[in-house]
Enzyme design. Structure first.
Site, PDB file in Angstrom:
ATOM      1  N   GLU A 168       0.757  -1.231  -0.176  1.00 18.21           N
ATOM      2  CA  GLU A 168       0.052   0.117  -0.091  1.00 18.21           C
ATOM      3  C   GLU A 168       0.944   1.205   0.089  1.00 18.21           C
ATOM      4  O   GLU A 168       1.876   1.125   0.682  1.00 18.21           O
ATOM      5  CB  GLU A 168      -1.101  -0.080   1.065  1.00 18.21           C
ATOM      6  CG  GLU A 168      -2.177  -0.786   1.015  1.00 18.21           C
ATOM      7  CD  GLU A 168      -2.984  -0.664   2.343  1.00 18.21           C
ATOM      8  OE1 GLU A 168      -2.901  -0.081   3.237  1.00 18.21           O
ATOM      9  OE2 GLU A 168      -4.012  -1.453   1.910  1.00 18.21           O
ATOM     10  N   CYS A 181       3.282   8.259   1.502  1.00 16.93           N
ATOM     11  CA  CYS A 181       4.192   7.297   2.471  1.00 16.93           C
ATOM     12  C   CYS A 181       4.241   6.060   1.408  1.00 16.93           C
ATOM     13  O   CYS A 181       3.370   5.215   0.833  1.00 16.93           O
ATOM     14  CB  CYS A 181       3.116   7.052   3.435  1.00 16.93           C
ATOM     15  SG  CYS A 181       3.526   5.929   4.693  1.00 16.93           S
ATOM     16  N   CYS A 188       8.923  -7.410   6.596  1.00 17.36           N
ATOM     17  CA  CYS A 188       9.837  -6.632   7.035  1.00 17.36           C
ATOM     18  C   CYS A 188      10.817  -7.857   8.144  1.00 17.36           C
ATOM     19  O   CYS A 188      10.119  -8.853   8.593  1.00 17.36           O
ATOM     20  CB  CYS A 188       9.441  -5.739   8.365  1.00 17.36           C
ATOM     21  SG  CYS A 188      10.888  -4.693   8.717  1.00 17.36           S
ATOM     22  N   CYS A 192       9.542  -5.413  15.399  1.00 18.73           N
ATOM     23  CA  CYS A 192       9.067  -4.304  16.176  1.00 18.73           C
ATOM     24  C   CYS A 192       7.589  -4.999  16.973  1.00 18.73           C
ATOM     25  O   CYS A 192       6.778  -5.063  16.388  1.00 18.73           O
ATOM     26  CB  CYS A 192       9.023  -2.997  15.765  1.00 18.73           C
ATOM     27  SG  CYS A 192      10.589  -2.384  15.104  1.00 18.73           S
ATOM     28  N   CYS A 195       4.315  -3.187  16.022  1.00 18.69           N
ATOM     29  CA  CYS A 195       4.231  -2.917  14.435  1.00 18.69           C
ATOM     30  C   CYS A 195       3.534  -4.022  13.799  1.00 18.69           C
ATOM     31  O   CYS A 195       4.066  -5.083  14.114  1.00 18.69           O
ATOM     32  CB  CYS A 195       5.422  -2.562  13.829  1.00 18.69           C
ATOM     33  SG  CYS A 195       5.261  -2.348  12.173  1.00 18.69           S
ATOM     34  N   HIS A 309      11.100   5.773  19.975  1.00 18.74           N
ATOM     35  CA  HIS A 309      10.060   5.088  20.640  1.00 18.74           C
ATOM     36  C   HIS A 309      10.402   4.618  22.289  1.00 18.74           C
ATOM     37  O   HIS A 309       9.555   4.357  22.979  1.00 18.74           O
ATOM     38  CB  HIS A 309       9.720   3.759  20.102  1.00 18.74           C
ATOM     39  CG  HIS A 309       9.295   4.034  18.507  1.00 18.74           C
ATOM     40  ND1 HIS A 309       8.757   4.919  18.181  1.00 18.74           N
ATOM     41  CD2 HIS A 309       9.444   3.057  17.387  1.00 18.74           C
ATOM     42  CE1 HIS A 309       8.255   4.905  16.736  1.00 18.74           C
ATOM     43  NE2 HIS A 309       8.956   3.804  16.353  1.00 18.74           N
ATOM     44  N   ASN A 384      -1.499   2.928  16.997  1.00 17.22           N
ATOM     45  CA  ASN A 384      -2.541   2.595  16.150  1.00 17.22           C
ATOM     46  C   ASN A 384      -2.803   1.123  16.215  1.00 17.22           C
ATOM     47  O   ASN A 384      -1.870   0.074  15.827  1.00 17.22           O
ATOM     48  CB  ASN A 384      -2.105   2.767  14.576  1.00 17.22           C
ATOM     49  CG  ASN A 384      -3.031   2.163  13.726  1.00 17.22           C
ATOM     50  OD1 ASN A 384      -4.004   1.890  14.060  1.00 17.22           O
ATOM     51  ND2 ASN A 384      -2.481   1.961  12.335  1.00 17.22           N
ATOM     52  N   CYS A 427       1.289   3.937   8.883  1.00 18.55           N
ATOM     53  CA  CYS A 427       1.824   3.175   7.670  1.00 18.55           C
ATOM     54  C   CYS A 427       2.425   1.944   7.817  1.00 18.55           C
ATOM     55  O   CYS A 427       2.358   1.160   7.095  1.00 18.55           O
ATOM     56  CB  CYS A 427       3.032   4.059   6.907  1.00 18.55           C
ATOM     57  SG  CYS A 427       2.405   5.679   6.430  1.00 18.55           S
TER      58      CYS A 427
HETATM   59  N1  SAH Z   1      11.012   0.363   9.017  1.00 20.89           N
HETATM   60  C1  SAH Z   1      10.794   1.762   9.158  1.00 20.89           C
HETATM   61  C2  SAH Z   1       9.919   2.538   8.604  1.00 20.89           C
HETATM   62  C3  SAH Z   1       8.428   1.935   8.297  1.00 20.89           C
HETATM   63  S1  SAH Z   1       7.631   1.958   9.716  1.00 20.89           S
HETATM   64  C4  SAH Z   1      11.035   2.264  10.705  1.00 20.89           C
HETATM   65  O1  SAH Z   1      10.847   1.105  11.536  1.00 20.89           O
HETATM   66  O2  SAH Z   1      10.984   3.467  10.820  1.00 20.89           O
HETATM   67  C5  SAH Z   1       7.190   3.699   9.734  1.00 20.89           C
HETATM   68  C6  SAH Z   1       6.868   4.347  11.253  1.00 20.89           C
HETATM   69  O3  SAH Z   1       5.590   3.811  11.958  1.00 20.89           O
HETATM   70  C7  SAH Z   1       7.861   3.910  12.308  1.00 20.89           C
HETATM   71  O4  SAH Z   1       8.024   4.782  13.329  1.00 20.89           O
HETATM   72  C8  SAH Z   1       7.243   2.982  13.148  1.00 20.89           C
HETATM   73  O5  SAH Z   1       7.657   2.698  14.471  1.00 20.89           O
HETATM   74  C9  SAH Z   1       5.842   3.370  12.981  1.00 20.89           C
HETATM   75  N2  SAH Z   1       4.754   2.356  13.315  1.00 20.89           N
HETATM   76  C10 SAH Z   1       4.665   1.218  13.055  1.00 20.89           C
HETATM   77  N3  SAH Z   1       3.529   0.476  13.594  1.00 20.89           N
HETATM   78  C11 SAH Z   1       2.932   1.465  14.115  1.00 20.89           C
HETATM   79  C12 SAH Z   1       1.645   1.702  14.893  1.00 20.89           C
HETATM   80  N4  SAH Z   1       1.161   0.266  15.001  1.00 20.89           N
HETATM   81  N5  SAH Z   1       1.317   2.768  15.529  1.00 20.89           N
HETATM   82  C13 SAH Z   1       2.018   3.927  15.356  1.00 20.89           C
HETATM   83  N6  SAH Z   1       3.307   3.715  14.558  1.00 20.89           N
HETATM   84  C14 SAH Z   1       3.636   2.852  14.053  1.00 20.89           C
HETATM   85 FE1  SF4 Z   2       9.953  -3.260  10.322  1.00 17.37          FE
HETATM   86 FE2  SF4 Z   2       7.753  -2.394  11.597  1.00 17.37          FE
HETATM   87 FE3  SF4 Z   2       9.853  -2.485  12.937  1.00 17.37          FE
HETATM   88 FE4  SF4 Z   2       9.634  -0.494  10.719  1.00 17.37          FE
HETATM   89  S1  SF4 Z   2       8.330  -0.459  12.792  1.00 17.37           S
HETATM   90  S2  SF4 Z   2      11.451  -1.950  11.232  1.00 17.37           S
HETATM   91  S3  SF4 Z   2       8.269  -1.657   9.410  1.00 17.37           S
HETATM   92  S4  SF4 Z   2       8.663  -3.995  11.904  1.00 17.37           S
END
Ligand code: SAH
Ligand code: SF4
Length: 454
Positions: A168, A181, A188, A192, A195, A309, A384, A427
């Site tokens: 997306e 975005c 991935c 995390c 996420c 974070h 989120n 995203c």
């Molecule tokens: N992998 C990269 C970029 C993609 S994630 C990274 O981790 O930076 C983009 C952003 O979305 C990151 O800051 C990530 O921590 C945040 N993110 C991921 N899942 C989320 C969620 N459920 N709620 C809020 N932010 C989230």
């Molecule tokens: Fe991968 Fe999600 Fe961590 Fe970004 S926040 S590195 S997309 S697992």
């Protein structure tokens, strides 16, 4: 979509005569503010068209699978483009000039058809058409939220993944800019814990072509190529030039684990004769892949966002397990050394607000202490939630208290509107809510992209 529900300063492009391009198979969900359109490639109707491509629509899905057997010229750097032309029989002495012309047609004008390249001789155009393609990925669905946010679900070929893959791309219009975005991987490798993408194993890296295609499709759909037609009622920025004016690599995946393709794609995006976005308007977000941070600044030169974070290693080890390999101190050293870092070019630190985990006033104070001396912005992102996630979003009052401490330390207000109460999604979990985009997605998205340029 009604203008009354839009942020006051966003403009709706004036309606034009004719049916909406989405009306063929579009549905408006009752009680929801989102229109989801599932596009069926066999029933494509009119779609935005680049003015320079008179012969055929540059509709994303309209050109979707055609030419899948021919190699694409999208996503090649200039020298590689010239090489591809030479291999197709273009004489050596012409190859560079031809590459330059074609480059402009692909990236500046956004054409999808070689026949539109009017400064190239007819027989050469026919040869190009036979050998190559400029087809877009298949556009599976388009969602349009009442506040103008758009999501496109794109399908790419398997390329060794066993089956086609879907990603997306999201467009977030604001007053002075329109931010796209963009995803870098399908899934991935990192995990995390907050996420949703982190629960999906890596399927594959996206190629440079696929990363650039996300930008081209957005411009196609928004009518954002020169002379393009913006569909009726599209929410667009009221100030500034292009509708896609900013890019954030904050979709699925860790861009620094797909460095070469991301680099090529972003160099193409920032090329002045093509897509033409200033590097200051492109932000790469990383979870903290320390060894690649310097190269990002040196070789790509874009703005950096770091998913911090947490303000201590014990918490960050849990939220961002990569922290065990590259702990906070190491990460911040790499940030301090980021090429081009200055007060005018700050690093954005992302901080997702998780109830009872990282959201206390003590955490806020630790955060500002940690970042002291680094030219930084702080983006607080309301968590989120997703089905099965172990976390909850912090209460709004807690977020406000946290924001106050951050603000008092001199960082601009990271949470800008009380709409946060209503909004979900970031995203990082784009693909999980494919069929619906709730109104409350907006704030998380907006918070993520806040301040990612100046
Ligand atoms: N992998 C990269 C970029 C993609 S994630 C990274 O981790 O930076 C983009 C952003 O979305 C990151 O800051 C990530 O921590 C945040 N993110 C991921 N899942 C989320 C969620 N459920 N709620 C809020 N932010 C989230
Ligand atoms: Fe991968 Fe999600 Fe961590 Fe970004 S926040 S590195 S997309 S697992």
């Amino acid at each position: 979509m009604g203008a009354d529900t839009a942020p006051p300063s966003l403009a709706e492009r004036p309606g034009r005569t004719g049916a909406s391009p989405f009306s063929a198979s579009g549905t408006r969900q009752s009680g929801s503010e989102t229109m989801t359109v599932v596009l069926d490639a066999t029933r494509q109707t009119e779609a935005p068209r680049a003015a320079a491509a008179p012969a055929s629509p540059s509709a994303a899905a309209g050109a979707s699978t055609a030419g899948a057997d021919r190699p694409s010229l999208i996503g090649l750097e200039r020298p590689a483009l010239a090489e591809a032309l030479k291999a197709a029989g273009v004489p050596e002495r012409q190859a560079r000039m031809r590459a330059s012309q074609i480059w402009q047609w692909i990236y500046h004008y956004g054409v999808t058809d070689f026949s539109a390249m009017t400064n190239i001789a007819k027989d050469s155009r026919a040869m190009l058409q036979e050998r190559f393609t400029l087809a877009r990925p298949e556009l599976v669905a388009e969602q349009i939220s009442s506040d103008g946010t758009r999501k496109w679900l794109l399908r790419f070929p398997p390329r060794g993944a066993g089956r086609p893959v879907e990603v997306e791309t999201v467009y977030i219009p604001e007053v002075g800019r329109g931010t796209l975005c963009v995803s870098s991987q399908v899934g991935c490798t990192l995990t995390c814990s907050f996420c949703h993408t982190g629960t999906q194993t890596l399927v594959r890296n996206l190629t440079a072509e696929e990363i650039v295609a996300q930008i081209l499709v957005a411009r196609d759909r928004l009518g954002d190529h020169p002379g393009g037609r913006t569909p009726d009622g599209t929410m667009v920025p009221t100030e500034g030039g292009r509708l896609v004016s900013n890019i954030v690599m904050m979709g699925m995946g860790e861009p620094l684990y797909n460095f070469d393709h991301v680099k090529t794609a972003l160099l193409i995006a920032s090329d002045g004769e093509g897509i033409g976005l200033s590097r200051r308007r492109i932000t790469l977000s990383t979870s903290g892949v320390v060894p690649m941070i310097a190269r990002t600044g040196e070789e790509i030169g874009v703005m950096l966002a770091v998913s911090l974070h947490a303000a201590n290693d014990a918490t960050r080890d849990v939220l961002v397990p990569l922290n065990k390999k590259y702990p906070i101190a190491t990460l911040l050293d790499a940030c301090r050394a980021y090429p081009g870092l200055s007060n005018a070019r700050r690093i954005t630190f992302e901080y997702v607000m998780l109830k009872g985990v990282n959201d206390s006033p003590a955490d806020a104070r630790a955060l500002v202490r940690l970042l002291r001396g680094i030219p930084a912005k702080i983006n607080l992102i309301p968590f989120n939630p997703w089905p099965g996630s172990a976390y909850e979003c912090s209460d709004w009052e807690t977020i406000e208290k946290f924001a106050d401490i951050v603000n008092e330390a001199g960082y601009a207000s990271p949470i800008r509107t009380p709409r946060g109460r209503d909004i979900l999604a970031a995203c990082g979990q784009l693909k999980s809510e494919t069929q619906r985009m709730r109104a409350r997605e907006r704030l998380a998205l907006e918070a993520m992209v806040a301040g990612t340029d100046d």
